[in-house]
Motif scaffolding. Structure first.
Motif, mmCIF file in Angstrom:
data_model
loop_
_atom_site.group_PDB
_atom_site.id
_atom_site.type_symbol
_atom_site.label_atom_id
_atom_site.label_comp_id
_atom_site.label_asym_id
_atom_site.label_seq_id
_atom_site.Cartn_x
_atom_site.Cartn_y
_atom_site.Cartn_z
ATOM 1 N N MET A 136 11.596 -28.788 5.926
ATOM 2 C CA MET A 136 11.023 -27.604 6.579
ATOM 3 C C MET A 136 10.221 -26.756 5.594
ATOM 4 S SD MET A 136 13.709 -26.242 9.454
ATOM 5 C CE MET A 136 15.135 -26.146 8.415
ATOM 6 N N ASP A 137 10.641 -26.755 4.321
ATOM 7 C CA ASP A 137 9.912 -25.977 3.322
ATOM 8 C C ASP A 137 10.108 -26.612 1.954
ATOM 9 O OD1 ASP A 137 8.568 -24.124 1.819
ATOM 10 O OD2 ASP A 137 9.636 -22.380 2.616
ATOM 11 N N ILE A 138 9.378 -27.689 1.726
ATOM 12 C CA ILE A 138 9.509 -28.419 0.463
ATOM 13 C C ILE A 138 9.133 -27.531 -0.721
ATOM 14 C CG2 ILE A 138 7.213 -29.490 0.331
ATOM 15 C CD1 ILE A 138 10.483 -31.407 -0.195
ATOM 16 N N GLY A 139 8.238 -26.577 -0.487
ATOM 17 C CA GLY A 139 7.846 -25.648 -1.540
ATOM 18 C C GLY A 139 8.999 -24.759 -1.985
ATOM 19 N N ALA A 140 9.786 -24.286 -1.031
ATOM 20 C CA ALA A 140 10.948 -23.461 -1.380
ATOM 21 C C ALA A 140 11.975 -24.286 -2.148
ATOM 22 C CB ALA A 140 11.570 -22.870 -0.119
ATOM 23 N N THR A 141 12.162 -25.532 -1.712
ATOM 24 C CA THR A 141 13.089 -26.413 -2.424
ATOM 25 C C THR A 141 12.603 -26.638 -3.850
ATOM 26 O OG1 THR A 141 13.715 -27.500 -0.366
ATOM 27 C CG2 THR A 141 14.183 -28.691 -2.410
ATOM 28 N N ALA A 142 11.304 -26.889 -3.992
ATOM 29 C CA ALA A 142 10.727 -27.081 -5.331
ATOM 30 C C ALA A 142 10.903 -25.823 -6.177
ATOM 31 C CB ALA A 142 9.253 -27.458 -5.222
ATOM 32 N N GLY A 143 10.739 -24.659 -5.564
ATOM 33 C CA GLY A 143 10.940 -23.407 -6.285
ATOM 34 C C GLY A 143 12.366 -23.249 -6.772
ATOM 35 N N TYR A 144 13.328 -23.634 -5.941
ATOM 36 C CA TYR A 144 14.733 -23.553 -6.319
ATOM 37 C C TYR A 144 15.027 -24.513 -7.474
ATOM 38 C CZ TYR A 144 19.786 -23.085 -5.664
ATOM 39 O OH TYR A 144 21.121 -22.841 -5.840
ATOM 40 N N ILE A 145 14.449 -25.705 -7.393
ATOM 41 C CA ILE A 145 14.620 -26.692 -8.465
ATOM 42 C C ILE A 145 14.003 -26.167 -9.759
ATOM 43 C CG2 ILE A 145 13.909 -28.999 -9.224
ATOM 44 C CD1 ILE A 145 14.231 -29.864 -6.247
ATOM 45 N N ALA A 146 12.817 -25.570 -9.652
ATOM 46 C CA ALA A 146 12.151 -25.005 -10.835
ATOM 47 C C ALA A 146 12.971 -23.872 -11.432
ATOM 48 C CB ALA A 146 10.755 -24.511 -10.467
ATOM 49 N N SER A 147 13.603 -23.055 -10.572
ATOM 50 C CA SER A 147 14.398 -21.925 -11.069
ATOM 51 C C SER A 147 15.610 -22.391 -11.872
ATOM 52 C CB SER A 147 14.839 -21.021 -9.916
ATOM 53 O OG SER A 147 15.874 -21.630 -9.166
ATOM 54 N N ALA A 148 16.040 -23.635 -11.643
ATOM 55 C CA ALA A 148 17.151 -24.192 -12.417
ATOM 56 C C ALA A 148 16.664 -24.809 -13.724
ATOM 57 C CB ALA A 148 17.899 -25.229 -11.585
ATOM 58 N N GLY A 149 15.322 -24.801 -13.928
ATOM 59 C CA GLY A 149 14.775 -25.266 -15.187
ATOM 60 C C GLY A 149 14.336 -26.711 -15.220
ATOM 61 N N PHE A 150 14.260 -27.367 -14.068
ATOM 62 C CA PHE A 150 13.859 -28.774 -14.048
ATOM 63 C C PHE A 150 12.340 -28.903 -14.005
ATOM 64 C CE2 PHE A 150 18.184 -28.948 -12.410
ATOM 65 C CZ PHE A 150 18.716 -29.952 -13.200
ATOM 66 N N PRO A 151 11.808 -29.900 -14.713
ATOM 67 C CA PRO A 151 10.359 -30.137 -14.667
ATOM 68 C C PRO A 151 9.976 -30.866 -13.377
ATOM 69 C CG PRO A 151 11.406 -31.786 -16.035
ATOM 70 C CD PRO A 151 12.490 -30.813 -15.620
ATOM 71 N N MET A 152 8.721 -30.856 -13.037
ATOM 72 C CA MET A 152 8.183 -31.560 -11.867
ATOM 73 C C MET A 152 8.997 -31.276 -10.600
ATOM 74 S SD MET A 152 7.153 -35.200 -13.601
ATOM 75 C CE MET A 152 8.821 -35.570 -14.114
ATOM 76 N N THR A 209 8.320 -30.309 -7.526
ATOM 77 C CA THR A 209 7.878 -30.832 -6.228
ATOM 78 C C THR A 209 8.212 -32.317 -6.112
ATOM 79 O OG1 THR A 209 6.127 -29.181 -6.141
ATOM 80 C CG2 THR A 209 5.915 -31.062 -4.659
ATOM 81 N N LEU A 210 7.970 -33.063 -7.164
ATOM 82 C CA LEU A 210 8.332 -34.480 -7.169
ATOM 83 C C LEU A 210 9.837 -34.651 -6.976
ATOM 84 C CD1 LEU A 210 7.685 -37.498 -7.581
ATOM 85 C CD2 LEU A 210 7.975 -37.092 -10.047
ATOM 86 N N LEU A 211 10.618 -33.865 -7.694
ATOM 87 C CA LEU A 211 12.080 -33.956 -7.569
ATOM 88 C C LEU A 211 12.541 -33.582 -6.163
ATOM 89 C CD1 LEU A 211 13.267 -32.561 -11.015
ATOM 90 C CD2 LEU A 211 13.228 -34.942 -10.234
ATOM 91 N N ALA A 212 11.893 -32.604 -5.541
ATOM 92 C CA ALA A 212 12.254 -32.218 -4.168
ATOM 93 C C ALA A 212 12.005 -33.375 -3.207
ATOM 94 C CB ALA A 212 11.473 -30.979 -3.744
ATOM 95 N N TRP A 213 10.867 -34.036 -3.345
ATOM 96 C CA TRP A 213 10.565 -35.180 -2.479
ATOM 97 C C TRP A 213 11.509 -36.350 -2.753
ATOM 98 C CZ3 TRP A 213 8.318 -35.024 1.931
ATOM 99 C CH2 TRP A 213 7.351 -34.058 2.200
#
Length: 142
Positions: free
Chosen positions: A35-51, A53-57
């Motif tokens: 529903m919001d891959i961008g928000a998921t990517a943002g949450y992943i980024a906030s934890a310090g992980f690189p890439m 959007t790729l990790l969210a997908w």
């Protein structure tokens, strides 16, 4: 007069309900991601992980594969073991000790992951049951 419970029937229903619960949890998780891959990517980024959007997908695709395994029973034990490892990773990465100081609720989220892991490990050990299960996998049954 005694009432005899059909244990095999009860166990079959319990296994099927358990499989549906596992699938439902991952259906909810992947739904939020899609529903919001961008928000998921943002949450992943906030934890310090690189890439992120790729990790969210990749997470969404992995969760879709888990759902297929839980619903069909194919590669069920392998999927349950992989899901347990994934949930353990999520517990530490997003709710681990570094998050507890700022918000004690995170400790509760962290501990909740372990109850889910326990169920996944039990399911991995016992398999998908006899009903509505494709008999495919790499882990041999006794």
């Amino acid at each position: 007069m005694t009432i005899e419970i059909n244990r095999a029937g009860w166990a079959t229903v319990a296994v099927l309900v358990g499989r549906l619960i596992f699938a439902a949890v991952f259906i909810m998780a992947v739904s939020f991601k899609l529903m919001d891959i961008g928000a998921t990517a943002g949450y992943i980024a906030s934890a310090g992980f690189p890439m992120p959007t790729l990790l969210a997908w990749l997470a969404a695709l992995f969760e879709l594969a888990l759902i297929a395994c839980f619903l069909t029973g194919a590669y069920f034990s392998e999927a349950a073991l992989l899901a347990a490892a994934y949930v353990l990773f999520l517990a530490f990465a997003f709710h681990g000790p570094s998050h507890w100081a700022g918000n004690q609720t995170e400790f509760g989220f962290f501990v909740d992951h372990f109850t889910f892991i326990a169920g996944l490990l039990f399911a991995a050990a016992h398999g998908p049951g006899q009903l509505l299960a494709m008999k495919r996998g790499w882990i041999a049954r006794r």
